[in-house]
Design an enzyme around this catalytic site. Sequence first.
Site, short mmCIF file in Angstrom:
data_model
loop_
_atom_site.label_atom_id
_atom_site.label_comp_id
_atom_site.label_asym_id
_atom_site.label_seq_id
_atom_site.Cartn_x
_atom_site.Cartn_y
_atom_site.Cartn_z
N TYR A 53 0.84 -1.21 0.00
CA TYR A 53 0.00 0.00 0.00
C TYR A 53 0.87 1.25 0.00
O TYR A 53 1.87 1.30 0.70
CB TYR A 53 -0.89 0.03 1.26
CG TYR A 53 -2.35 -0.06 0.91
CD1 TYR A 53 -2.94 0.93 0.12
CD2 TYR A 53 -3.14 -1.12 1.35
CE1 TYR A 53 -4.29 0.84 -0.22
CE2 TYR A 53 -4.47 -1.21 1.01
CZ TYR A 53 -5.04 -0.23 0.23
OH TYR A 53 -6.36 -0.31 -0.12
N GLU A 55 -0.74 4.75 -0.45
CA GLU A 55 -1.62 5.91 -0.70
C GLU A 55 -0.82 7.19 -0.49
O GLU A 55 -0.08 7.31 0.48
CB GLU A 55 -2.81 5.88 0.26
CG GLU A 55 -3.90 4.93 -0.20
CD GLU A 55 -5.10 4.95 0.75
OE1 GLU A 55 -5.03 5.61 1.79
OE2 GLU A 55 -6.11 4.30 0.41
N ASP A 199 -5.91 13.45 -25.30
CA ASP A 199 -5.89 12.05 -24.88
C ASP A 199 -5.18 11.26 -25.96
O ASP A 199 -5.75 10.96 -27.01
CB ASP A 199 -7.34 11.59 -24.69
CG ASP A 199 -7.46 10.11 -24.35
OD1 ASP A 199 -6.42 9.42 -24.37
OD2 ASP A 199 -8.58 9.66 -24.09
N THR A 225 -3.15 6.00 -22.11
CA THR A 225 -3.03 4.66 -21.56
C THR A 225 -1.58 4.27 -21.73
O THR A 225 -0.84 4.89 -22.51
CB THR A 225 -3.89 3.64 -22.34
OG1 THR A 225 -3.51 3.69 -23.70
CG2 THR A 225 -5.38 3.94 -22.22
N LYS A 228 -1.36 0.49 -25.02
CA LYS A 228 -1.67 0.38 -26.45
C LYS A 228 -0.36 0.44 -27.24
O LYS A 228 0.49 -0.43 -27.03
CB LYS A 228 -2.70 1.44 -26.83
CG LYS A 228 -4.03 1.19 -26.07
CD LYS A 228 -5.11 2.21 -26.34
CE LYS A 228 -6.34 1.88 -25.49
NZ LYS A 228 -7.37 2.91 -25.58
N ARG A 234 -1.30 -2.62 -18.57
CA ARG A 234 -2.60 -1.97 -18.61
C ARG A 234 -2.64 -0.87 -17.55
O ARG A 234 -2.49 -1.14 -16.36
CB ARG A 234 -3.64 -3.05 -18.30
CG ARG A 234 -5.08 -2.73 -18.43
CD ARG A 234 -5.86 -4.01 -18.66
NE ARG A 234 -5.48 -4.57 -19.94
CZ ARG A 234 -5.89 -4.07 -21.10
NH1 ARG A 234 -6.76 -3.10 -21.16
NH2 ARG A 234 -5.46 -4.58 -22.24
#
Length: 417
Positions: A53, A55, A199, A225, A228, A234
């Site tokens: 974790y 955060e 984008d 992203t 691609k 991903r």
Amino acid sequence: MSSSRDYPIDSQLLNILTREMNRQRDKLEMIASENFVSENILRITASVFTNKYAEGYPDFRYYGGCEYADELEILTQGRARKLFGAEHANVQPHSGSTANMAALFAVLKPGDPIMGMDMAHGGHLTHGAPVSFSGKLFKSHSYGVRQDTEQIDYEALIAQAEEVKPKVIVAGASSYPRILDFEKFRQAADRVGAILLVDMAHYAGMVAAGLYPSPVPHAEIVTSTTHKTLRGPRGGLILCRKPFGKAIDEEVFPGIQGGPLLHVIAAKAAALGEALEPDFIDYQRLILKNTQRLATRMADAGFRLVSGGTDIHLVLIDLRTKHLTGIQAEEALDKAGITANKNTIPFDTQRYTVTSGLRLGTAALTTRGMVEHHMDEVADFVVSALRSVDDEGQLKKIREAVAAFTRKFPLYPGLEF
Ligand SMILES: *Cc1c(COP(=O)(O)O)cnc(C)c1O
């Protein structure tokens, strides 16, 4: 639990995993938004960072034990800034959609007007489609392409901006086969004092290689992203100008996400590292050459290409002249061992579940090692499948030929899944 050996992978799950591996190995992967990561990236995505974790951000975490997480995230941010020449990078978005959500939330209030490309003309859900948060929370106005050229009419775009006065203009698309003119988008934004959000989800790899104009000099915020053409895990990515950094970071966390996926961030670092190597340019160049060759072969076989051709890694085919629908094509190709997707074409009269178009990309095939002359064989498989939509026997024959063909391009040799 003392070790993972206490939990062998159960046969039901193992069976799914191995069949997916075989599917990826045996078929021709032509979904334009997909790719195959390197074995290193695959391994790193499965690293122990999945247990951690973290955060917050490297300068402030809500958990202890983040010293290596900090080092990792700083490394990844630095690579992203370097690769794209950006002032600020946030590498935490879990996906391209989350990146867009954070970017829009950082600069808009609910009800604010935005302008994005019509999904039916190639835009993405998150650019203001009514079914998406972007269309529900903001006053969405869409722009499209001209019917005759099937390309964006920038004069009309500027006029529309002056009329609807958007706070944000979103540029970027999922099935627009042409290079976007970011200078024109900038002009449209400047006319009305709008923020330009580009984008580049589909183009990031080509942008990194300098083979597609970089949006970074023109846009306040650039989202992407990483999976691609960039050929990473991903995930999502946001680049922005310094003054937007704080608002963007706060929207990603705590605005919409909790803990970052550190194992994915590690894999993003590896992907950005690969993209910084000189041979990444050769890879991207080959994608473009392969697409040109595929486009030529499809056109020679009598298929009409939307906008008359392509500048990028995909072609959009209008199936109407062949009296086929997108869904028919997608299903026939699947039976023939070719994975691709049906796609709306501009001014499509079919429902989005049917469509009149087929989108074919070459990034994944190029990763597998296919070069220009292989595209002739690939196009022949596609064309013969599309000529045999109702002939199960013929489709099966093509699938066997495709499987024999793909065996020449080994994928993750030795890996079980
Ligand atoms: C693929 C894509 C996205 C979304 O990516 P996800 O990771 O699937 O959320 C966003 N914008 C564009 C233009 C895309 O093509």
